[in-house]
Design a protein around this motif. Sequence first.
Motif, PDB file in Angstrom:
ATOM      1  N   UNK A 155       0.770  -1.194   0.057  1.00 37.25           N
ATOM      2  CA  UNK A 155      -0.067  -0.120  -0.121  1.00 37.25           C
ATOM      3  C   UNK A 155       1.035   1.152  -0.148  1.00 37.25           C
ATOM      4  N   UNK A 156       1.900   1.508   0.742  1.00 39.76           N
ATOM      5  CA  UNK A 156       2.901   2.190   0.831  1.00 39.76           C
ATOM      6  C   UNK A 156       3.622   2.624  -0.511  1.00 39.76           C
ATOM      7  N   UNK A 157       3.947   1.596  -1.064  1.00 37.88           N
ATOM      8  CA  UNK A 157       4.878   1.850  -2.314  1.00 37.88           C
ATOM      9  C   UNK A 157       3.737   2.221  -3.473  1.00 37.88           C
ATOM     10  N   UNK A 158       2.544   1.592  -3.428  1.00 40.81           N
ATOM     11  CA  UNK A 158       1.735   1.938  -4.754  1.00 40.81           C
ATOM     12  C   UNK A 158       1.004   3.312  -4.407  1.00 40.81           C
ATOM     13  N   UNK A 159       0.809   3.813  -3.156  1.00 43.34           N
ATOM     14  CA  UNK A 159       0.456   5.038  -2.891  1.00 43.34           C
ATOM     15  C   UNK A 159      -1.144   5.073  -3.111  1.00 43.34           C
ATOM     16  N   UNK A 160      -2.019   3.841  -2.796  1.00 43.05           N
ATOM     17  CA  UNK A 160      -3.296   3.622  -2.713  1.00 43.05           C
ATOM     18  C   UNK A 160      -3.788   3.948  -1.460  1.00 43.05           C
ATOM     19  N   UNK A 161      -5.010   4.434  -1.297  1.00 42.47           N
ATOM     20  CA  UNK A 161      -6.063   4.861  -2.464  1.00 42.47           C
ATOM     21  C   UNK A 161      -5.992   6.111  -2.997  1.00 42.47           C
ATOM     22  N   UNK A 162      -5.099   6.854  -2.661  1.00 42.54           N
ATOM     23  CA  UNK A 162      -5.141   8.194  -2.972  1.00 42.54           C
ATOM     24  C   UNK A 162      -4.936   8.591  -4.646  1.00 42.54           C
ATOM     25  N   UNK A 163      -4.004   7.464  -5.186  1.00 44.98           N
ATOM     26  CA  UNK A 163      -3.547   7.605  -6.553  1.00 44.98           C
ATOM     27  C   UNK A 163      -4.931   7.446  -7.419  1.00 44.98           C
ATOM     28  N   UNK A 164      -5.927   6.858  -6.970  1.00 46.85           N
ATOM     29  CA  UNK A 164      -7.203   6.514  -7.541  1.00 46.85           C
ATOM     30  C   UNK A 164      -8.016   7.829  -7.631  1.00 46.85           C
ATOM     31  N   UNK A 165      -7.883   8.719  -6.528  1.00 46.28           N
ATOM     32  CA  UNK A 165      -8.800   9.846  -6.290  1.00 46.28           C
ATOM     33  C   UNK A 165      -7.893  10.978  -5.513  1.00 46.28           C
ATOM     34  N   UNK A 166      -6.902  11.657  -6.446  1.00 50.17           N
ATOM     35  CA  UNK A 166      -6.096  12.592  -5.814  1.00 50.17           C
ATOM     36  C   UNK A 166      -6.996  13.519  -5.157  1.00 50.17           C
ATOM     37  N   UNK A 167      -6.432  14.212  -3.911  1.00 53.18           N
ATOM     38  CA  UNK A 167      -6.988  15.000  -3.239  1.00 53.18           C
ATOM     39  C   UNK A 167      -8.245  14.512  -2.193  1.00 53.18           C
ATOM     40  N   UNK A 168      -8.886  13.626  -2.595  1.00 57.87           N
ATOM     41  CA  UNK A 168      -9.909  13.027  -1.694  1.00 57.87           C
ATOM     42  C   UNK A 168      -9.499  12.403  -0.269  1.00 57.87           C
ATOM     43  N   UNK A 169      -8.261  11.877  -0.518  1.00 52.63           N
ATOM     44  CA  UNK A 169      -7.642  11.267   0.952  1.00 52.63           C
ATOM     45  C   UNK A 169      -6.705  11.921   1.653  1.00 52.63           C
ATOM     46  N   UNK A 170      -6.732  13.532   1.367  1.00 54.82           N
ATOM     47  CA  UNK A 170      -5.715  14.188   2.059  1.00 54.82           C
ATOM     48  C   UNK A 170      -5.715  14.220   3.612  1.00 54.82           C
ATOM     49  N   UNK A 171      -6.735  14.061   4.347  1.00 54.79           N
ATOM     50  CA  UNK A 171      -6.815  14.140   5.456  1.00 54.79           C
ATOM     51  C   UNK A 171      -6.866  12.889   6.231  1.00 54.79           C
ATOM     52  N   UNK A 172      -7.750  11.916   5.538  1.00 49.73           N
ATOM     53  CA  UNK A 172      -8.052  10.511   6.050  1.00 49.73           C
ATOM     54  C   UNK A 172      -8.058   9.470   5.008  1.00 49.73           C
ATOM     55  N   UNK A 173      -7.540   8.373   5.255  1.00 49.99           N
ATOM     56  CA  UNK A 173      -7.274   7.238   4.322  1.00 49.99           C
ATOM     57  C   UNK A 173      -6.277   7.038   3.611  1.00 49.99           C
ATOM     58  N   UNK A 174      -5.214   8.193   3.517  1.00 51.20           N
ATOM     59  CA  UNK A 174      -4.327   7.936   2.437  1.00 51.20           C
ATOM     60  C   UNK A 174      -3.249   6.637   2.869  1.00 51.20           C
ATOM     61  N   UNK A 175      -2.539   6.473   1.928  1.00 54.25           N
ATOM     62  CA  UNK A 175      -1.690   4.992   2.028  1.00 54.25           C
ATOM     63  C   UNK A 175      -0.649   5.084   3.257  1.00 54.25           C
ATOM     64  N   UNK A 176      -0.159   6.383   3.752  1.00 58.47           N
ATOM     65  CA  UNK A 176       0.716   6.269   4.811  1.00 58.47           C
ATOM     66  C   UNK A 176       0.096   5.971   6.114  1.00 58.47           C
ATOM     67  N   UNK A 177      -1.214   6.348   6.107  1.00 58.26           N
ATOM     68  CA  UNK A 177      -1.983   5.961   7.320  1.00 58.26           C
ATOM     69  C   UNK A 177      -2.349   4.511   7.420  1.00 58.26           C
ATOM     70  N   UNK A 178      -2.757   4.115   6.288  1.00 57.34           N
ATOM     71  CA  UNK A 178      -2.933   2.571   6.168  1.00 57.34           C
ATOM     72  C   UNK A 178      -1.713   1.810   6.608  1.00 57.34           C
ATOM     73  N   UNK A 179      -0.591   2.240   6.187  1.00 60.92           N
ATOM     74  CA  UNK A 179       0.774   1.566   6.473  1.00 60.92           C
ATOM     75  C   UNK A 179       0.972   1.575   7.899  1.00 60.92           C
ATOM     76  N   UNK A 180       0.677   2.753   8.377  1.00 60.22           N
ATOM     77  CA  UNK A 180       0.947   2.608   9.894  1.00 60.22           C
ATOM     78  C   UNK A 180      -0.081   1.616  10.778  1.00 60.22           C
TER      79      UNK A 180
END
Length: 392
Positions: A341-366
Motif C-alpha cells: 500500500x505504501x509503495x503503490x500509494x493507494x487509494x489516493x492514487x485513484x482519487x487525488x485530493x480526496x484522501x488528504x486528511x483521512x485514508x491515504x496510504x501512509x496512514x494505512x501503512x501505519x
Amino acid sequence: MAAASSCIACNGTADEKEEKRKCELIGYEALPEWLKDNEFIHGYYRCEWPMKETILSIFSIHNETLNVWSHLIGFLLFLCLTIVTAMVIPRNGSSSRSSGSSTAYQLGDLVEMAKANMTVALRHEALAACFLLPPSAAAASAALSEDGQQIPTSCPPNTSSSHHHAIQIQGSTGNTAATMDAAGTGTTAADPITRWPLFAYLGGAMVCLLTSSACHLILCHSERTAYVTLRLDYAGIAALIATSFYPLAYYSFLCDRALQRLYMGSITAMGAAAVTASLVPAFQAPQLRPLRAALFSCMGASGALPIAHKLLLYGGTAPGAVASAGYEALMGALYALGVAVYAARVPERWAPGRFDLVGHSHQLFHLFVIAGAYAHYLAGVEYLKWRDVDKC
C-alpha cells in the motif's frame, strides 16, 4: 484550507509574530522540493512552521495528524504490553498448571499471580525471622496470608545457631518453590529461560513507533529537521525489523548456540547496513520510494529462513514452534500488505485530493505496522510458553 504562494506564513516579521498570526496550511504546489513526497495528496500541508507551533500542531488538523497519532497510540500500546509482560508472565516454568501443559500467560492471571507473589514474599519474611529471632520466638512465629490463612515457616529448632542449614519453603501444592540457605541465597528448581529477547523486541517496536510519530510531527519545521528526523525514522524501522528476529533466533535455536549466534548476528549486521544506507541523502528522494520499501522488505523477508529451519527441526515435535510460526506468518502478511500500500500509494492514487486528511496510504501503512508488530508479540509469548516447558 488557505491558499498560499509560499510556506513562510509563520516566519514573517516580529510585528507579525506579536500579532499571533496563524500558521497557514498550504497546497502541494507551494511546497519546497524537500517537502514534496506524494503528489496525490493535494492539500493541508504545514511548511516551515516555528518549532513551538509545529509541536502544538499535534492537536490540530492537517494531513499528518493521523500519521502522528496512529504511531503515538501504538507506542503507548507497546509500552503497556511491556509493563504487563513484566508483571504477568512468570520468569520460569514453575507456575505451569500441570507438568504436561504450557504455562498460562493470560492477562486475567494478573490478580492471581500478584496474590501468589505476595504469599511467597510473606513466606520469605517469615523465613527471615527464623534466623533473626531467638529459637523460642522463631518456633512461635507464623505469617498470615491475605485471606487470613496461616503460612508455616518450617523453621528448624536450631535455626538461630546454624549458618549453613537449608530450609525449603513449601508451596500450597506441595512442590518446592524455592530453597533458601542461612546466608539468604535462593535457588530455583530450574534455571529460568531468559526474557531479554522478547523485551529487546518490545523496545525495538517502541523505538520505531516513537521515532515515526516524532518524524511526522516536526519534519515540516525545516529542511535540516526533516533530514535528521527521517534518518531517525529509518533507524527505528531497522530496529523494529532486527529486534523482531531476536525472539525467533534465540528461542528457536536455544539448543544450538552456533545457529543462534549465526542468525542473530546476521540480522544485526543487516540492520546496521540498512541504517547506514539510510544516512545517504539521495536515499530520501521520492523516486527511490520503491527502493526504500524493497530494502526493508528484504530484511523482513529474510526471516523466512530461520522460520523454515525452526519448523524443519521442531515442526513435528513442538506445538509451540508451529504456533509461533503461525503468528509470524500473520505478521509477515500484514507487513507485506502495508508495504504494498505504501509503495503503490493507494487509494489516493485513484482519487487525488480526496484522501488528504483521512485514508491515504501512509496512514494505512501505519495501521498495518501496528497490527503486524502485535502479531509478532503474540509469537514471542508462544516462544516463552514453549521454552519454559521444553528446556534444553
